[in-house]
Design a protein around this motif. Structure first.
Motif, PDB file in Angstrom:
ATOM      1  N   HIS A  97      -3.138 -12.301 -24.677  1.00 34.68           N
ATOM      2  CA  HIS A  97      -3.841 -12.355 -23.390  1.00 34.68           C
ATOM      3  C   HIS A  97      -3.306 -13.502 -22.534  1.00 34.68           C
ATOM      4  O   HIS A  97      -3.010 -13.326 -21.338  1.00 34.68           O
ATOM      5  N   ASN A  98      -3.173 -14.681 -23.141  1.00 34.11           N
ATOM      6  CA  ASN A  98      -2.667 -15.834 -22.392  1.00 34.11           C
ATOM      7  C   ASN A  98      -1.239 -15.604 -21.920  1.00 34.11           C
ATOM      8  O   ASN A  98      -0.867 -15.977 -20.796  1.00 34.11           O
ATOM      9  N   GLN A  99      -0.423 -15.004 -22.790  1.00 32.32           N
ATOM     10  CA  GLN A  99       0.951 -14.718 -22.394  1.00 32.32           C
ATOM     11  C   GLN A  99       0.978 -13.770 -21.208  1.00 32.32           C
ATOM     12  O   GLN A  99       1.737 -13.964 -20.242  1.00 32.32           O
ATOM     13  N   ALA A 100       0.135 -12.742 -21.239  1.00 36.07           N
ATOM     14  CA  ALA A 100       0.074 -11.772 -20.144  1.00 36.07           C
ATOM     15  C   ALA A 100      -0.335 -12.433 -18.836  1.00 36.07           C
ATOM     16  O   ALA A 100       0.262 -12.181 -17.778  1.00 36.07           O
ATOM     17  N   ALA A 101      -1.356 -13.288 -18.901  1.00 40.18           N
ATOM     18  CA  ALA A 101      -1.844 -13.942 -17.686  1.00 40.18           C
ATOM     19  C   ALA A 101      -0.770 -14.828 -17.065  1.00 40.18           C
ATOM     20  O   ALA A 101      -0.597 -14.856 -15.837  1.00 40.18           O
ATOM     21  N   ALA A 102      -0.031 -15.553 -17.910  1.00 38.83           N
ATOM     22  CA  ALA A 102       1.028 -16.422 -17.390  1.00 38.83           C
ATOM     23  C   ALA A 102       2.194 -15.595 -16.849  1.00 38.83           C
ATOM     24  O   ALA A 102       2.784 -15.940 -15.812  1.00 38.83           O
ATOM     25  N   GLN A 103       2.531 -14.512 -17.532  1.00 37.21           N
ATOM     26  CA  GLN A 103       3.595 -13.635 -17.035  1.00 37.21           C
ATOM     27  C   GLN A 103       3.215 -13.046 -15.683  1.00 37.21           C
ATOM     28  O   GLN A 103       4.043 -12.990 -14.757  1.00 37.21           O
ATOM     29  N   SER A 132       2.102  -7.073 -22.616  1.00 35.39           N
ATOM     30  CA  SER A 132       1.312  -8.081 -23.337  1.00 35.39           C
ATOM     31  C   SER A 132      -0.173  -7.741 -23.302  1.00 35.39           C
ATOM     32  O   SER A 132      -0.871  -7.864 -24.325  1.00 35.39           O
ATOM     33  N   TYR A 133      -0.679  -7.313 -22.132  1.00 37.96           N
ATOM     34  CA  TYR A 133      -2.084  -6.917 -22.042  1.00 37.96           C
ATOM     35  C   TYR A 133      -2.368  -5.727 -22.959  1.00 37.96           C
ATOM     36  O   TYR A 133      -3.392  -5.687 -23.658  1.00 37.96           O
ATOM     37  N   GLY A 137      -7.405  -7.801 -16.404  1.00 37.82           N
ATOM     38  CA  GLY A 137      -6.055  -8.302 -16.156  1.00 37.82           C
ATOM     39  C   GLY A 137      -5.031  -7.187 -16.136  1.00 37.82           C
ATOM     40  O   GLY A 137      -4.133  -7.164 -15.278  1.00 37.82           O
ATOM     41  N   LEU A 138      -5.183  -6.226 -17.037  1.00 39.84           N
ATOM     42  CA  LEU A 138      -4.273  -5.078 -17.060  1.00 39.84           C
ATOM     43  C   LEU A 138      -4.387  -4.277 -15.771  1.00 39.84           C
ATOM     44  O   LEU A 138      -3.373  -3.864 -15.185  1.00 39.84           O
ATOM     45  N   GLY A 139      -5.617  -4.075 -15.306  1.00 45.12           N
ATOM     46  CA  GLY A 139      -5.813  -3.333 -14.060  1.00 45.12           C
ATOM     47  C   GLY A 139      -5.165  -4.024 -12.875  1.00 45.12           C
ATOM     48  O   GLY A 139      -4.529  -3.378 -12.025  1.00 45.12           O
TER      49      GLY A 139
END
Length: 240
Positions: free
Chosen positions: A163-169, A181-182, A198-200
């Motif tokens: 989740h954190n990786q996705a948010a930073a990406q 990542s999400y 976040g995915l949306g």
């Protein structure tokens, strides 16, 4: 713990302080922090050099919302832990102190403290993931990705790491990578509304509007108060 305290008095080195420490942990696990604090203070009174008990005292004070006292106790533990045997207690205390700073939105001190914890050997997926979250909140997105990657290397099932990786990406505009990542985080736990939201948001950036709406609605179903999903859906309604 009650049976130990009422036992035959034949203790190991830590003595009855160990039983009261365990009692405090059990009571804190039930959410009765006032009683847990009383128990941990009794353990410390029996053995003033019992650093592990003092470290947990800091956590209990944090749970009670007494941040200044929690930080003060944690700093005492860190400063007192001078031997190799104390290293693991100090490392754990540093990791908890980072969480306290993060809860105060003091991300600069949180980041520095998490790095100290890792340097003291507290190199766990949770610590790396917490560091990643603090770095993201501090807008250090590249470092946040690196910290999240470290968490994932240690535990490929770290939902928070993905989740954190996705948010930073996503913050850096790497939307396709963020989507992957999400989705990986959702493969681990599909009940996290924040991950769905976040995915949306990322799918909208990729012009996948219909899929994004469905995903955001899932986030709202899981958490009617999911602000990101709600705000995006409201904006889309105004535009359509």
């Amino acid at each position: 713990c009650e049976q130990a305290i009422a036992g035959n008095g034949d203790w190991w080195e830590l003595g009855p302080a160990q039983a009261w420490h365990g009692m405090a942990q059990a009571i804190a696990g039930q959410g009765d922090y006032e009683s847990a604090l009383a128990a941990i203070e009794r353990a410390i009174a029996m053995d003033p050099g019992y650093l592990a008990a003092q470290s947990d005292q800091s956590v209990i004070l944090w749970y009670m919302g007494d941040y200044d006292a929690a930080i003060s106790v944690a700093m005492e533990v860190i400063e007192s832990g001078s031997t190799f045997a104390d290293r693991s207690v100090v490392a754990n205390t540093l990791a908890n102190l980072g969480r306290i700073y993060s809860s105060q939105q003091n991300y600069g001190d949180a980041i520095a403290t998490y790095y100290q914890a890792i340097n003291h050997g507290h190199e766990t997926a949770t610590t790396w993931s917490n560091l990643s979250a603090a770095l993201w909140a501090n807008k250090n997105y590249g470092e946040a990705i690196s910290a999240a990657e470290a968490a994932i290397r240690l535990d490929p099932q770290s939902e928070q790491g993905w989740h954190n990786q996705a948010a930073a990406q996503a913050a850096l505009g790497y939307y396709e990578q963020a989507q992957i990542s999400y989705e990986t985080a959702l493969d681990i736990n599909n009940q996290n509304a924040a991950v769905w939201a976040g995915l949306g948001a990322v799918q909208l950036r990729l012009d996948e509007t219909d899929a994004a709406i469905e995903v955001l609605e899932t986030a709202i179903q899981l958490d009617p108060h999911q602000d990101l999903a709600e705000n995006i859906l409201n904006t889309l309604e105004d535009l359509l």
